[in-house]
Scaffold this active site. Structure first.
Site, short mmCIF file in Angstrom:
data_model
loop_
_atom_site.label_atom_id
_atom_site.label_comp_id
_atom_site.label_asym_id
_atom_site.label_seq_id
_atom_site.Cartn_x
_atom_site.Cartn_y
_atom_site.Cartn_z
CG ASP A 103 -1.94 -1.06 1.25
OD1 ASP A 103 -1.71 -2.12 0.65
OD2 ASP A 103 -2.99 -0.86 1.89
CE LYS A 163 -5.69 1.53 2.62
NZ LYS A 163 -4.40 1.03 3.13
CE LYS A 192 -6.22 -2.40 2.82
NZ LYS A 192 -4.77 -2.58 3.09
#
Length: 234
Positions: A103, A163, A192
């Protein structure tokens, strides 16, 4: 787009485990606590253990052969302070150490300055490390126009996941932000959700909105239905 989980009308807390990235990113974590965290990820059947880069080798050793993946984060929790070259080099180092997902924080300042090529290339440098990259877009910090550009550039850079935010300090994960990203994600790019995900009901609402992964430090509490959990905001 919703998970196949919701084809079945009976969704239990334990059935959410494969969608959860079990997160432990904090100051002063001991080796024993980190190993226990990785072991929890296996015990409950989480998608991955999300851990700081400095602990990736130890966690990878615990998770090897279990089917639970090793995830880590770059330019986080302080987002946008690492150079692009540094971020790309660290991504390569983490993959060598056993990270299977990364990430990343993005350069919001560059985006707001109109430095679109630099913003995209910053992400692409991490994508080049060869594992799925999830881009933390910090949606509440962006204007509607900036959101559209950030999504487009992230996709162009090769992001595997969009995200909504890096943590609950930026945004409490919500179905509206998830749906916004799902509607703009082309085939092959997933979503996500992250940010103060602390209950079974909240987790279900995010998955119904189209998220396929949930980043949370409250994973154990969610899958065991302990709704009064005291957790961090990640």
């Amino acid at each position: 787009m919703t998970s196949a989980l919701f084809d079945d009308a009976t969704v239990t807390p334990a059935s959410l485990a494969p969608f959860i990235q079990h997160t432990l990113i904090d100051v002063g974590i001991t080796r024993d606590r980190m190993v226990a965290h990785a072991e929890e990820a296996v015990r409950y059947g989480f998608n991955a253990a999300m851990v700081p880069g400095s602990w990736v080798p130890e966690v990878a050793a615990v998770l090897r052969g279990t089917g639970v993946e090793v995830a880590s984060a770059l330019d986080f929790p302080t987002v946008g302070v690492t150079t692009s070259a540094g971020k790309a080099a660290e991504a390569e180092s983490l993959v060598r150490a056993g990270a299977q997902q990364i990430d990343i924080g993005v350069q919001i300042g560059w985006l707001k300055s109109g430095m679109y090529d630099a913003f995209r290339d910053d992400i692409a440098g991490v994508v080049a490390a060869g594992v799925p990259v999830k881009v933390m877009l910090e949606l509440p910090l962006l204007t509607p126009e900036e959101r559209e550009v950030a999504v487009r550039l992230s996709i162009e850079a090769g992001a595997a996941y969009l995200k909504n935010a890096s943590s609950g300090n930026v945004e409490v994960a919500n179905p509206e932000s998830v749906a916004y990203l799902v509607q703009r994600a082309p085939e092959g790019v997933k979503v996500k959700a992250s940010g103060s995900i602390k209950s079974f009901d909240q987790a279900v609402s995010l998955l119904k909105a189209g998220a396929v992964l949930l980043g949370t430090s409250a994973g154990v509490d969610i899958v065991t239905d302990q709704v009064d959990a005291q957790t961090t905001s990640y």
